[in-house]
Design an enzyme around this catalytic site. Sequence first.
Site, PDB file in Angstrom:
ATOM      1  N   HIS A  95      42.160  32.509  54.105  1.00 59.23           N
ATOM      2  CA  HIS A  95      41.696  33.451  53.090  1.00 59.23           C
ATOM      3  C   HIS A  95      42.491  33.349  51.791  1.00 59.23           C
ATOM      4  O   HIS A  95      41.962  33.609  50.713  1.00 59.23           O
ATOM      5  CB  HIS A  95      41.821  34.865  53.669  1.00 59.23           C
ATOM      6  CG  HIS A  95      41.219  35.937  52.847  1.00 59.23           C
ATOM      7  ND1 HIS A  95      39.867  36.059  52.664  1.00 59.23           N
ATOM      8  CD2 HIS A  95      41.786  36.955  52.147  1.00 59.23           C
ATOM      9  CE1 HIS A  95      39.614  37.117  51.897  1.00 59.23           C
ATOM     10  NE2 HIS A  95      40.768  37.667  51.568  1.00 59.23           N
ATOM     11  N   TYR A 131      39.226  49.718  48.025  1.00 58.67           N
ATOM     12  CA  TYR A 131      38.430  50.102  49.187  1.00 58.67           C
ATOM     13  C   TYR A 131      37.840  51.502  49.132  1.00 58.67           C
ATOM     14  O   TYR A 131      36.887  51.793  49.857  1.00 58.67           O
ATOM     15  CB  TYR A 131      39.285  49.972  50.456  1.00 58.67           C
ATOM     16  CG  TYR A 131      39.681  48.548  50.734  1.00 58.67           C
ATOM     17  CD1 TYR A 131      38.805  47.685  51.387  1.00 58.67           C
ATOM     18  CD2 TYR A 131      40.903  48.041  50.302  1.00 58.67           C
ATOM     19  CE1 TYR A 131      39.150  46.362  51.616  1.00 58.67           C
ATOM     20  CE2 TYR A 131      41.259  46.726  50.523  1.00 58.67           C
ATOM     21  CZ  TYR A 131      40.370  45.889  51.182  1.00 58.67           C
ATOM     22  OH  TYR A 131      40.713  44.580  51.392  1.00 58.67           O
ATOM     23  N   ASP A 143      38.743  36.957  47.553  1.00 53.66           N
ATOM     24  CA  ASP A 143      38.810  38.324  48.061  1.00 53.66           C
ATOM     25  C   ASP A 143      38.188  39.269  47.022  1.00 53.66           C
ATOM     26  O   ASP A 143      37.046  39.055  46.610  1.00 53.66           O
ATOM     27  CB  ASP A 143      40.258  38.694  48.400  1.00 53.66           C
ATOM     28  CG  ASP A 143      40.375  40.005  49.163  1.00 53.66           C
ATOM     29  OD1 ASP A 143      40.076  40.020  50.367  1.00 53.66           O
ATOM     30  OD2 ASP A 143      40.728  41.022  48.540  1.00 53.66           O
TER      31      ASP A 143
END
Length: 402
Positions: A372, A322, A188
């Site tokens: 993930h 983000y 990630d």
Amino acid sequence: MTTTELTMARDPRIRLFRIDIPQADLDDLAHRLAHSRFPAPLPGDDWDTGVPVAYLRELADHWEHHYDWRAEEAALNAYPQFLTEIDGQTIHFLHVRSPEPDAVPLLMTHGWPGSFVEFLDVIPTLSDPRANSGDARDAFHLIIPSLPGFGFSQPVTDAGWTTTRIAAVWSELMRRLGYDRYGTQGGDIGAAVSPEVGRVDPERVIGVHVNGGPGPMPPLPLDDEELAALSDVDRDRVHRIETFMHEEFGYIAIQSTRPQTLAYGLTDSPIGQLAWIIDKFREWTHPRKMLPHNIIDRDRLLTNVMTYWLTGTAGSAAYVGYAQPGNWGAPTVRSTVPTGTIAFAHDIGIRRYAETENTITHWVDVPGRGGHFAAMEEPDLLVEDVRSFFRSLRPADVGRQI
């Protein structure tokens, strides 16, 4: 010397840390859980509109009545933990020295909505293979930091936490610990930071290993000729990227534009924080239709959530992960450091695009297993691939501290 003594002796700016949550904070959490207000279920009450109310009620009930933070806290504190300040930011990290003197130092970086908790199931086998039916020559000294703004690294106080800046902080951390040569690993956000450490510190990084792929993403939309040149596995990954952009991109849009507004709800409501994280664990574990607690232990899921709740870092983590301008996903200089990837069933890394920015020397596709959160879902497969990748990259003196 013990790990703690050795770590602190290397640099006086490093100090010992133990997790010790005040009982008042746990009492406050219990009160909030007991007085939670749930929304009315939307039609169908299924995962298509988000976490179903019935499912979250059941998970919250376990959190309130059965989950034992003090037991989890003790398990976390079984590993040596430290704090240090680098580039104006508190950095929390685990430092687990292998009993094998020639072990390779391995810097492991988590992602969002994960934490250092992601790696708990791989620490024993990576650091002490002899005690876990492995080969002592595959041993690693493990350095596992919490990303700036995440968990016990505390909220960030300034902007600009790009992958390059984080990589520079990680390089300085390894210097403070006295490691002359080391490898990196991550998934990630960690799969973006780990290759960047190799670019920042190419003389010291012997290899970069990621799960999922080091990037970049394919230049969508692809024309018919480009699609035809891909394998069936890679075409499926392109399709899933396109589906993600249409059906799941909302959380990125919110976190990258209004992280502060979102933080009020996540920091004030444990149910809100739980739902926000569990939504991703359901969508990104494999197989997708299986409930997340049937793939990852329920208490482990809650301990990960607790690292956000107890530290109040939901907004800061969103901001770092983000909301930052700069080099997230931007074209970058091709790394010359040997780079390896293991891509599980949920992953979307595509080698032909990864090779434009990375020197790929090892690529393993696992189409039928894993999601993930590789270290939590498939710890044995991840460990074996990390071992396999680094076997040919071990200088004779790589484990020594200078």
